[in-house]
Write a protein that holds these residues in place. Structure first.
Motif, PDB file in Angstrom:
ATOM      1  N   GLN A 353       0.861  -1.181   0.000  1.00 10.96           N
ATOM      2  CA  GLN A 353       0.000   0.000   0.000  1.00 10.96           C
ATOM      3  C   GLN A 353       0.900   1.234   0.000  1.00 10.96           C
ATOM      4  O   GLN A 353       1.734   1.403   0.884  1.00 10.96           O
ATOM      5  CB  GLN A 353      -0.905   0.003   1.232  1.00 10.96           C
ATOM      6  N   LEU A 354       0.688   2.100  -0.975  1.00 12.71           N
ATOM      7  CA  LEU A 354       1.558   3.261  -1.150  1.00 12.71           C
ATOM      8  C   LEU A 354       0.743   4.545  -1.100  1.00 12.71           C
ATOM      9  O   LEU A 354      -0.425   4.573  -1.515  1.00 12.71           O
ATOM     10  CB  LEU A 354       2.302   3.168  -2.483  1.00 12.71           C
ATOM     11  N   ASP A 355       1.356   5.605  -0.584  1.00  9.00           N
ATOM     12  CA  ASP A 355       0.710   6.923  -0.505  1.00  9.00           C
ATOM     13  C   ASP A 355       1.193   7.791  -1.658  1.00  9.00           C
ATOM     14  O   ASP A 355       2.405   7.967  -1.847  1.00  9.00           O
ATOM     15  CB  ASP A 355       1.029   7.599   0.823  1.00  9.00           C
ATOM     16  N   ILE A 356       0.252   8.326  -2.409  1.00  8.68           N
ATOM     17  CA  ILE A 356       0.552   9.152  -3.574  1.00  8.68           C
ATOM     18  C   ILE A 356       0.304  10.615  -3.234  1.00  8.68           C
ATOM     19  O   ILE A 356      -0.717  10.965  -2.635  1.00  8.68           O
ATOM     20  CB  ILE A 356      -0.321   8.748  -4.784  1.00  8.68           C
ATOM     21  N   GLN A 357       1.244  11.475  -3.613  1.00  9.63           N
ATOM     22  CA  GLN A 357       1.067  12.923  -3.506  1.00  9.63           C
ATOM     23  C   GLN A 357       1.337  13.513  -4.885  1.00  9.63           C
ATOM     24  O   GLN A 357       2.479  13.578  -5.334  1.00  9.63           O
ATOM     25  CB  GLN A 357       2.027  13.524  -2.471  1.00  9.63           C
ATOM     26  N   ALA A 358       0.262  13.924  -5.542  1.00 11.81           N
ATOM     27  CA  ALA A 358       0.377  14.382  -6.932  1.00 11.81           C
ATOM     28  C   ALA A 358       0.066  15.863  -7.036  1.00 11.81           C
ATOM     29  O   ALA A 358      -0.941  16.340  -6.501  1.00 11.81           O
ATOM     30  CB  ALA A 358      -0.566  13.588  -7.828  1.00 11.81           C
ATOM     31  N   THR A 359       0.945  16.591  -7.710  1.00  9.19           N
ATOM     32  CA  THR A 359       0.689  17.991  -8.041  1.00  9.19           C
ATOM     33  C   THR A 359       0.499  18.096  -9.546  1.00  9.19           C
ATOM     34  O   THR A 359       0.459  17.086 -10.257  1.00  9.19           O
ATOM     35  CB  THR A 359       1.872  18.874  -7.595  1.00  9.19           C
ATOM     36  N   ALA A 360       0.405  19.311 -10.057  1.00  7.36           N
ATOM     37  CA  ALA A 360       0.227  19.493 -11.502  1.00  7.36           C
ATOM     38  C   ALA A 360       1.457  19.065 -12.280  1.00  7.36           C
ATOM     39  O   ALA A 360       1.374  18.763 -13.472  1.00  7.36           O
ATOM     40  CB  ALA A 360      -0.099  20.950 -11.804  1.00  7.36           C
ATOM     41  N   SER A 361       2.621  19.003 -11.626  1.00 12.52           N
ATOM     42  CA  SER A 361       3.866  18.713 -12.349  1.00 12.52           C
ATOM     43  C   SER A 361       4.566  17.443 -11.903  1.00 12.52           C
ATOM     44  O   SER A 361       5.452  16.959 -12.596  1.00 12.52           O
ATOM     45  CB  SER A 361       4.839  19.887 -12.201  1.00 12.52           C
ATOM     46  N   SER A 362       4.212  16.880 -10.763  1.00 11.00           N
ATOM     47  CA  SER A 362       4.943  15.719 -10.260  1.00 11.00           C
ATOM     48  C   SER A 362       4.035  14.744  -9.530  1.00 11.00           C
ATOM     49  O   SER A 362       2.944  15.104  -9.078  1.00 11.00           O
ATOM     50  CB  SER A 362       6.070  16.161  -9.328  1.00 11.00           C
ATOM     51  N   VAL A 363       4.512  13.506  -9.423  1.00  9.03           N
ATOM     52  CA  VAL A 363       3.840  12.461  -8.654  1.00  9.03           C
ATOM     53  C   VAL A 363       4.873  11.860  -7.719  1.00  9.03           C
ATOM     54  O   VAL A 363       5.854  11.247  -8.178  1.00  9.03           O
ATOM     55  CB  VAL A 363       3.243  11.369  -9.568  1.00  9.03           C
ATOM     56  N   LYS A 364       4.680  12.045  -6.410  1.00  9.63           N
ATOM     57  CA  LYS A 364       5.596  11.491  -5.410  1.00  9.63           C
ATOM     58  C   LYS A 364       4.938  10.290  -4.749  1.00  9.63           C
ATOM     59  O   LYS A 364       3.747  10.335  -4.407  1.00  9.63           O
ATOM     60  CB  LYS A 364       5.943  12.553  -4.362  1.00  9.63           C
ATOM     61  N   ILE A 365       5.720   9.228  -4.578  1.00  9.75           N
ATOM     62  CA  ILE A 365       5.195   7.987  -4.027  1.00  9.75           C
ATOM     63  C   ILE A 365       5.911   7.687  -2.715  1.00  9.75           C
ATOM     64  O   ILE A 365       7.145   7.655  -2.666  1.00  9.75           O
ATOM     65  CB  ILE A 365       5.373   6.826  -5.026  1.00  9.75           C
ATOM     66  N   HIS A 366       5.134   7.498  -1.637  1.00 11.22           N
ATOM     67  CA  HIS A 366       5.681   7.258  -0.307  1.00 11.22           C
ATOM     68  C   HIS A 366       5.258   5.884   0.204  1.00 11.22           C
ATOM     69  O   HIS A 366       4.194   5.380  -0.141  1.00 11.22           O
ATOM     70  CB  HIS A 366       5.189   8.329   0.676  1.00 11.22           C
ATOM     71  N   HIS A 367       6.091   5.341   1.061  1.00 11.29           N
ATOM     72  CA  HIS A 367       5.753   4.104   1.762  1.00 11.29           C
ATOM     73  C   HIS A 367       6.104   4.295   3.236  1.00 11.29           C
ATOM     74  O   HIS A 367       7.258   4.576   3.574  1.00 11.29           O
ATOM     75  CB  HIS A 367       6.521   2.919   1.176  1.00 11.29           C
ATOM     76  N   CYS A 368       5.079   4.177   4.083  1.00  6.16           N
ATOM     77  CA  CYS A 368       5.269   4.372   5.531  1.00  6.16           C
ATOM     78  C   CYS A 368       5.913   5.724   5.835  1.00  6.16           C
ATOM     79  O   CYS A 368       6.819   5.841   6.684  1.00  6.16           O
ATOM     80  CB  CYS A 368       6.097   3.241   6.124  1.00  6.16           C
ATOM     81  N   GLY A 369       5.498   6.749   5.104  1.00  8.59           N
ATOM     82  CA  GLY A 369       5.988   8.101   5.346  1.00  8.59           C
ATOM     83  C   GLY A 369       7.322   8.415   4.711  1.00  8.59           C
ATOM     84  O   GLY A 369       7.818   9.538   4.862  1.00  8.59           O
TER      85      GLY A 369
END
Length: 483
Positions: A353-369
């Motif tokens: 299970q991964l946390d996605i933080q997407a803006t208009a220019s990038s997609v950042k993928i986190h695992h456990c913070g």
């Protein structure tokens, strides 16, 4: 108005019995059921007044003759209840402090603290519910997402676009902002709150969102994004999802009144663009804010300048950047799918299970913070953004590999195996075509191996090796069999 314990009507009757009927003090006292000393006191005061008895003397004149010094003390000046009500919305303000200020101004003509509170409470009960409801200055921003009973109409095609109207109101002054957004556009719904705070020029202590419409309902990403904007502006937050039966009685009364007024003004108007609707909403909000509230009487704009504006916290130096928060599971193709585009992840996070933080220019993928990778934002549907290092080198370690997928397709038939092999070879990384291969192999379960074999053979002959083409060929074959 009288200051003595004996009613003025009895005083009038006492004088009549004395000067017209000529009764004694004792008989007058017995007749009026008062003490003899009271009769003597009234007659002495009357004689000192220097006027003679006449049946034409009024009660007010008589009271002035008998109690000239005490009459002035009986005249009480009522405080400005509307002003008191607004002053109580200020942080740290109390009734005791307002009474002391009132007492200093009017001295002996001021009511005592008990009467002051009693008269204020009686005034408050008579006011409309929207006036009675009180919030501290700078304390809360009330937000409501409302679904109106109309839509934007495309004048050329007649197509209807559903909209949601955000109404935001500061609790103390009811200073109002409104904005229309697309019904399913969560980003616009979140950014509308940022636009409202920019309009107010500051941030309150907390926000309270009443979610009447279906906008964002049961959408975990809405809750995460809402908390993100609250954290950015250093506000605490509360998010209420109201069922249809709860809406009218649970929503803040002042916000409900504002929302009802705005909707009533635009319900009968046809709008063809979102921009024209927002222009009208801006004009209506300005008119509402400048209109005088009869019960106070002041406008929302003046109350905003008096109450909320001085205590709002300043806005951050930078504007709010919308970040879409999602929680997604890594697929068997070592990618996560965000907005119909696939982004690769390091191989060790396969199935996590991964946390996605997407803006208009990038997609950042986190695992456990912890940030594990990031990609440039792409908008191509069913496209892939793959980093070579993320793909497994020893593919046989995993349940699914190109060889295992080919083995499954060979069980269906040679034509299917040939199609799957070409699809696997058509991409830079075979993992990018896993989902397409699984989709084609599953068609054998939905229909039959024979139908899938026939469709794959035709697709290969036509040189159109594509899952949608194969599905269409199967449907065509099924329709021919029926006829």
């Amino acid at each position: 108005m009288h200051c003595n314990k004996t009613p003025i009507k009895k005083v009038t009757e006492l004088l009549r019995l004395k000067f017209e009927v000529h009764l004694s003090h004792r008989k007058i006292a017995k007749n009026l059921e008062i003490g003899v000393a009271t009769v003597s006191d009234v007659l002495n005061r009357f004689s000192k007044g220097g006027v003679g008895w006449s049946p034409l003397i009024t009660e007010s004149q008589l009271e002035e003759y008998l109690y000239p010094n005490r009459l002035k003390a009986t005249v009480k000046l009522a405080p400005d209840m509307g002003g008191i009500h607004q002053q109580l919305k200020r942080q740290g303000m109390t009734k005791k402090a307002l009474w002391q200020k009132y007492r200093e101004e009017y001295q002996e003509q001021a009511y005592g603290f008990t009467q002051f509170c009693e008269r204020y409470n009686r005034w408050l009960v008579k006011q409309k519910p929207s006036i009675r409801q009180s919030h501290q200055a700078g304390d809360v921003l009330l937000v409501s997402y409302v679904s109106p009973d109309f839509a934007i109409v495309n004048p050329d095609t007649g197509e209807l676009r559903e909209v949601i109207i955000l109404v935001a109101s500061l609790g103390a002054s009811n200073y109002t902002y409104s904005e229309a957004i697309e019904s399913n556009d969560i980003e616009s719904g979140i950014m509308a709150i940022a636009n409202a705070l920019t309009f107010f020029g500051g941030t309150p202590s907390r926000t309270l969102v009443y979610q009447q419409a279906s906008f964002g309902r049961n959408t975990p990403s809405f809750n995460k994004n809402y908390l993100a904007i609250a954290n950015f502006y250093c506000m605490s937050s509360e998010h209420l999802k109201l069922r249809s039966g709860q809406t009218k009685r649970n929503i803040d009364i002042s916000l409900r009144v504002v929302t009802r007024w705005i909707l009533s003004k635009i319900r009968s108007v046809d709008f063809y663009t979102l921009e024209s609707l927002n222009t009208t909403l801006s004009q209506l909000s300005k008119k509402l804010n400048q209109r005088v509230v009869k019960s106070l009487p002041e406008s929302r704009s003046s109350l905003f300048e008096l109450l909320d504006q001085p205590v709002l916290e300043p806005l951050p130096d930078s504007s709010y950047l919308y970040i879409d928060y999602r929680t997604l599971k890594a697929g068997i193709n070592h990618h996560v799918c965000y907005k119909k585009h696939y982004y690769s992840i390091p191989v060790q996070y396969h199935g996590a299970q991964l946390d996605i933080q997407a803006t208009a220019s990038s997609v950042k993928i986190h695992h456990c913070g912890r940030l594990i990778t990031q990609h440039s934002r792409k908008h191509k549907e069913n496209g892939f953004s793959t980093i070579d290092e993320h793909m497994p080198t020893d593919k046989e370690k995993y349940k699914w590999s190109p060889k295992s997928i080919l083995r499954s397709s060979k069980k269906i038939g040679s034509s299917t195996s040939m199609v799957i092999d070409e699809i696997l070879r058509s991409t830079r990384h075979p993992e990018q075509s896993y989902l397409t291969c699984f989709g084609i192999n599953n068609l054998a379960k939905q229909h039959s191996c024979e139908l899938l074999e026939l469709a794959c053979k035709k697709a290969h002959y036509l040189d159109r090796i594509n899952r949608k083409v194969i599905e269409q060929l199967i449907k065509t074959e099924l329709s021919l069999e029926k006829h």
